[in-house]
Design a protein around this motif. Structure first.
Motif, PDB file in Angstrom:
ATOM      1  N   GLY A  87     -28.869 -49.274   3.672  1.00  0.00           N
ATOM      2  CA  GLY A  87     -28.290 -50.452   3.038  1.00  0.00           C
ATOM      3  C   GLY A  87     -27.135 -51.083   3.765  1.00  0.00           C
ATOM      4  O   GLY A  87     -26.561 -52.063   3.283  1.00  0.00           O
ATOM      5  N   GLU A  88     -26.767 -50.558   4.922  1.00  0.00           N
ATOM      6  CA  GLU A  88     -25.636 -51.082   5.679  1.00  0.00           C
ATOM      7  C   GLU A  88     -26.102 -51.577   7.051  1.00  0.00           C
ATOM      8  O   GLU A  88     -27.045 -51.005   7.633  1.00  0.00           O
ATOM      9  N   PRO A  89     -25.476 -52.627   7.601  1.00  0.00           N
ATOM     10  CA  PRO A  89     -25.839 -53.094   8.944  1.00  0.00           C
ATOM     11  C   PRO A  89     -25.518 -52.033   9.992  1.00  0.00           C
ATOM     12  O   PRO A  89     -24.514 -51.323   9.895  1.00  0.00           O
ATOM     13  N   ALA A  90     -26.381 -51.902  10.967  1.00  0.00           N
ATOM     14  CA  ALA A  90     -26.202 -50.891  12.011  1.00  0.00           C
ATOM     15  C   ALA A  90     -26.797 -51.405  13.316  1.00  0.00           C
ATOM     16  O   ALA A  90     -27.522 -52.404  13.342  1.00  0.00           O
ATOM     17  N   ILE A  91     -26.470 -50.729  14.401  1.00  0.00           N
ATOM     18  CA  ILE A  91     -27.008 -51.035  15.718  1.00  0.00           C
ATOM     19  C   ILE A  91     -27.880 -49.868  16.157  1.00  0.00           C
ATOM     20  O   ILE A  91     -27.438 -48.710  16.164  1.00  0.00           O
ATOM     21  N   GLU A  92     -29.121 -50.159  16.515  1.00  0.00           N
ATOM     22  CA  GLU A  92     -30.029 -49.129  17.007  1.00  0.00           C
ATOM     23  C   GLU A  92     -30.315 -49.395  18.479  1.00  0.00           C
ATOM     24  O   GLU A  92     -30.638 -50.522  18.866  1.00  0.00           O
ATOM     25  N   ARG A  93     -30.166 -48.365  19.301  1.00  0.00           N
ATOM     26  CA  ARG A  93     -30.438 -48.483  20.738  1.00  0.00           C
ATOM     27  C   ARG A  93     -31.801 -47.869  21.025  1.00  0.00           C
ATOM     28  O   ARG A  93     -32.035 -46.707  20.695  1.00  0.00           O
ATOM     29  N   VAL A  94     -32.676 -48.653  21.622  1.00  0.00           N
ATOM     30  CA  VAL A  94     -34.042 -48.194  21.862  1.00  0.00           C
ATOM     31  C   VAL A  94     -34.509 -48.618  23.244  1.00  0.00           C
ATOM     32  O   VAL A  94     -33.960 -49.537  23.858  1.00  0.00           O
ATOM     33  N   GLN A  95     -35.557 -47.930  23.714  1.00  0.00           N
ATOM     34  CA  GLN A  95     -36.260 -48.353  24.914  1.00  0.00           C
ATOM     35  C   GLN A  95     -37.374 -49.311  24.508  1.00  0.00           C
ATOM     36  O   GLN A  95     -37.958 -49.192  23.435  1.00  0.00           O
ATOM     37  N   LEU A  96     -37.671 -50.245  25.390  1.00  0.00           N
ATOM     38  CA  LEU A  96     -38.673 -51.259  25.066  1.00  0.00           C
ATOM     39  C   LEU A  96     -40.095 -50.785  25.295  1.00  0.00           C
ATOM     40  O   LEU A  96     -41.023 -51.237  24.624  1.00  0.00           O
TER      41      LEU A  96
END
Length: 340
Positions: A87-96
């Protein structure tokens, strides 16, 4: 996930439009990635291997070298995606892009996988951008392609016609590498203005990027967009018919010239920055779209000189009901009678 590609367009999850590149990508990388997403679409959220012909990725190039280079950059690329977590904004780091297997044959196949975290993001996506293939391949810079994707994601929202971004965030979304184009003037001149000009010329929307200051420094920008009317859409269709080299030449020719068009409901667009002062005494500036259309239809001509000729020819005659259309008609006759 109910959105589907068509013969003329493909779809892209909104989260992958507004991602921030940690590892810089090229225009070709972005195009290839869009094609990989499209090819995998029917099972893109499932842990399966996808297959595509290498020929479908290399475009007009005869060699697969660029495809391989792009695949390696996409595999090593890390991006930051805005998501909601508990329920909270977050940043997710991923490979494409996950692992892949490329056939040694020039006309062979490519097997590839979508990473698990990225599949989850795509599965939960609620907003998509629909990209016209012809426009995607016509745009000549990654900044223009990214701006086009941003507008296509937002263009059909009935309750919204603008969005504010922190300048650093906007730089990250359009893909400006760290340490490059650090001043606002350079960013505007080298990235934003050319991208806006191309999107305005080739897409179904008009767009402008307005700087917002805190004190004396530009700290935010406001992205504004609105759908073109019939005449402007027709000009975009004609612009797409130009050769790739011709489009690039025209884009370079207008990089420093085009000012943002006025928002809907205004009194027309601001004049092109390069319009000479002596024309002001001959008549008010025409719409920005009119100058842009003239530039695209008649490359190589000095549009302001021709406007001066039109103003002189029109002197003493009844004022036209539609001066923009009248100018374009005069320009066509002028170009036919005075070929370069």
């Amino acid at each position: 996930m109910e959105a589907r590609p068509t013969a003329d367009s493909l779809v892209k999850p909104g989260e992958l439009v507004d991602l921030v590149e940690v590892t810089p990508l090229t225009l070709n990388d972005r195009r290839i990635y869009n094609l990989l997403l499209e090819n995998a679409w029917d099972a893109i959220d499932k842990p399966v291997t996808h297959v595509i012909a290498k020929a479908a990725l290399r475009g007009s190039h005869n060699s697969n070298d660029r495809v391989g280079d792009s695949l390696e950059r996409l595999m090593s690329a890390i991006v930051k995606v805005a998501v909601v977590w508990d329920g909270e904004p977050a940043i997710e780091r991923v490979q494409l892009l996950g692992g892949n297997l490329e056939s040694g044959r020039a006309d062979g196949l490519l097997e590839y996988e979508i990473p698990a975290r990225l599949r989850k993001i795509i599965r939960n996506s609620q907003v998509f951008a629909r990209l016209q293939r012809e426009v995607m391949f016509a745009l000549s810079s990654k900044y223009a392609l990214t701006l086009y994707e941003m507008v296509q994601k937002r263009g059909n929202l009935r309750w919204k016609a603008s969005e504010r971004f922190a300048l650093d965030g906007f730089r990250g979304i359009i893909g400006v590498p760290k340490g490059k184009l650090s001043s606002w003037s350079n960013l505007k001149l080298r990235a934003i203005d050319p991208a806006v000009a191309e999107v305005n010329a080739l897409s179904d929307f008009m767009v402008e990027v307005v700087p917002l200051k805190t004190g004396r420094a530009v700290t935010h920008v406001e992205l504004r967009w609105w759908r073109k009317d019939g005449d402007a859409s027709g000009a975009a269709d004609r612009a797409l018919q130009f050769s790739k080299v011709g489009r690039r030449t025209k884009a370079e020719g207008r990089t420093e010239q085009v000012e943002p068009a006025a928002a809907p409901g205004g009194q027309g667009a601001a004049p092109l920055r390069g319009r000479p002062a002596w024309l002001d005494s001959r008549g008010p500036a025409l719409l920005t779209e009119t100058y842009e259309t003239a530039r695209l239809r008649h490359p190589g001509y000095d549009i302001y000189f021709v406007e001066g000729e039109w103003r002189a020819w029109s002197r003493g005659k009844d004022a036209p009901n539609d001066p923009d259309r009248a100018f374009l008609a005069f320009f066509r006759r002028y170009a036919e009678g005075n070929p370069l």
